[in-house]
Scaffold this motif. Structure first.
Motif, short mmCIF file in Angstrom:
data_model
loop_
_atom_site.label_atom_id
_atom_site.label_comp_id
_atom_site.label_asym_id
_atom_site.label_seq_id
_atom_site.Cartn_x
_atom_site.Cartn_y
_atom_site.Cartn_z
N ARG A 189 0.84 -1.21 0.00
CA ARG A 189 0.00 0.00 0.00
C ARG A 189 0.87 1.26 0.00
N VAL A 190 1.99 1.21 0.75
CA VAL A 190 2.89 2.36 0.78
C VAL A 190 3.50 2.60 -0.60
N ALA A 218 1.37 6.78 -6.72
CA ALA A 218 0.28 7.72 -6.99
C ALA A 218 0.72 9.16 -6.72
N ALA A 219 1.51 9.35 -5.66
CA ALA A 219 2.01 10.69 -5.35
C ALA A 219 2.91 11.22 -6.46
N GLY A 278 1.58 15.59 -12.69
CA GLY A 278 0.41 16.30 -13.19
C GLY A 278 0.37 17.74 -12.72
N LEU A 279 0.70 17.98 -11.45
CA LEU A 279 0.73 19.35 -10.92
C LEU A 279 1.79 20.19 -11.61
N GLU A 280 2.95 19.58 -11.88
CA GLU A 280 4.00 20.32 -12.59
C GLU A 280 3.54 20.68 -14.00
N ARG A 281 2.83 19.76 -14.62
CA ARG A 281 2.36 20.01 -15.99
C ARG A 281 1.37 21.16 -16.02
N PHE A 282 0.54 21.28 -15.01
CA PHE A 282 -0.46 22.34 -14.94
C PHE A 282 -0.13 23.34 -13.83
N ALA A 325 -2.94 16.39 6.10
CA ALA A 325 -4.31 16.35 6.61
C ALA A 325 -5.18 15.39 5.81
N LEU A 326 -5.06 15.42 4.48
CA LEU A 326 -5.92 14.61 3.64
C LEU A 326 -5.48 13.15 3.55
N LEU A 327 -4.17 12.91 3.57
CA LEU A 327 -3.67 11.55 3.33
C LEU A 327 -3.34 10.78 4.59
N ILE A 328 -3.10 11.46 5.69
CA ILE A 328 -2.68 10.77 6.92
C ILE A 328 -3.66 11.00 8.05
N ASP A 329 -3.89 12.26 8.42
CA ASP A 329 -4.73 12.55 9.59
C ASP A 329 -6.18 12.12 9.38
N ALA A 330 -6.68 12.21 8.13
CA ALA A 330 -8.08 11.91 7.88
C ALA A 330 -8.39 10.43 7.79
N ASP A 331 -7.38 9.58 7.73
CA ASP A 331 -7.57 8.14 7.54
C ASP A 331 -7.05 7.39 8.76
#
Length: 358
Positions: A7-8, A14-15, A21-25, A319-325
């Motif tokens: 999973r890691v 995925a990261a 993708g962020l660099e592209r846009f 917050a979205l990937l660690i704390d929320a799960d």
């Protein structure tokens, strides 16, 4: 059942895809993240207006006006300063030539050939340093070119701030970990931005005043640079020191340069290393190693703007990937550098964050 190690690895892959993708846009992602960060920064003002029963239009117009005035002043100061720098640097060619000749003689007396010295000093020609300095600052000036996009995003986020807060509060019964993670992120990030801004202004004023007394050219530009680099963790002080120190060397000699380095070092240690951490604390919830890595990664992805926003962006990812799960909360001590299984709660507790989030 999939193992934790697999999973890691899938998460890291995925990261990487997301970063590409962020660099592209980046021309859209950078302004969007900046708009989000500015919206969070003025959330205390929005909460203050709400507590005083201000009309709905004021909850949108007042914070938006504050942000826009700040952006206009920042971009205008940066444009004027870059123009002054472009005119000033080429005038130091003679001073540079004399300094290079002196350094060549001194190094030659210690067994270093003139060819090796010229190869190094050739890259430090003030006329060739200009494109480097302009490249960094022009990346920040791209914020001005995307002003319309940022304005639209800020307007939309200001309109959505109230309904979004109500929607998040409604999820507390069914998604408590997500709600707590978002509240911790907004509260901690808001405090980090406010503290960094206040102490950045203090450092900028003191640095500019010291440079003015020492007779270093363009003290306002270097004060502005000190303010900007205060948001860059760990290496921001060095980035803000090198240009005025080199200019002091060319303009007035070694003694002035040493004074600039000494003054900057004292101010940085007292304000940024002793006083500021007492107010900022662990508001972002990131260890030193994670902070440095995030600085490198976001700089590659979004350029200079990514360096300035590295801490808030990484705090959002946490917050979205660690704390929320609940299934990934075992990683909290690894990214926070704290021996605890819960994310750090800012002063005032969760309820205080509910009040401060916009």
């Amino acid at each position: 059942m999939m193992s934790r190690g697999l999973r890691v690895l899938i998460g890291l892959a995925a990261a990487m895809i997301a970063m590409v993708g962020l660099e592209r846009f980046s021309s859209v992602a950078g302004p969007a993240f900046l708009a989000l960060t500015l919206t969070i920064a003025v959330s205390p003002l929005r909460s203050w207006l709400r507590r005083r029963r201000a009309p709905g239009w004021a909850l949108v117009a007042v914070p938006l006006t504050v942000v826009l005035l700040g952006m206009i002043a920042f971009v205008a100061a940066l444009v004027v300063s870059v123009a002054q720098l472009a005119v000033l640097l080429p005038t130091y060619s003679d001073e540079y030539t004399a300094l290079a000749a002196s350094a060549t003689r001194w190094l030659g007396a210690h067994g270093i050939t003139s060819a090796e010295v010229n190869a190094v000093l050739g890259s430090l020609d003030p006329s060739q340093l200009l494109p480097i300095v302009q490249g960094f600052l022009s990346s920040l000036l791209s914020v001005g070119s995307a002003f319309v996009l940022i304005l639209l995003l800020l307007y939309g986020m200001s309109l959505d701030a109230g309904p979004l807060q109500s929607a998040v509060n409604a999820l507390e019964a069914t998604r408590p970990h997500l709600v707590r993670a978002l509240r911790d992120f907004t509260g901690g990030t808001c405090r980090y931005l406010v503290v960094s801004t206040v102490f950045g202004l203090i450092v900028a004023v003191l640095d500019a005043g010291a440079l003015l007394l020492l007779g270093v050219p363009l003290p306002l530009l270097w004060g502005l640079l000190a303010f900007i680099t205060n948001y860059i963790p760990n290496i921001g002080f060095v980035l803000g020191l090198v240009p005025p120190a080199l200019l002091a060397l060319l303009d007035s000699g070694w003694i002035t340069m040493v004074w600039v380095i000494a003054v900057y070092s004292v101010l940085n240690f007292v304000i940024q290393s002793v006083i500021q951490p007492k107010y900022a604390g662990q508001s972002a919830g990131l260890s030193t190693t994670i902070t440095i890595l995030s600085l490198l990664i976001w700089t590659v992805v979004l350029g200079a703007l990514g360096a300035v926003l590295a801490v808030p962006l990484t705090a959002l990812a946490r917050a979205l990937l660690i704390d929320a799960d609940p299934g990934t909360r075992w990683a909290i001590p690894l990214v926070s550098g704290q021996d605890r299984q819960e994310p750090p709660t800012p002063r005032g507790g969760t309820s205080g964050m509910r009040r401060s989030s916009g």
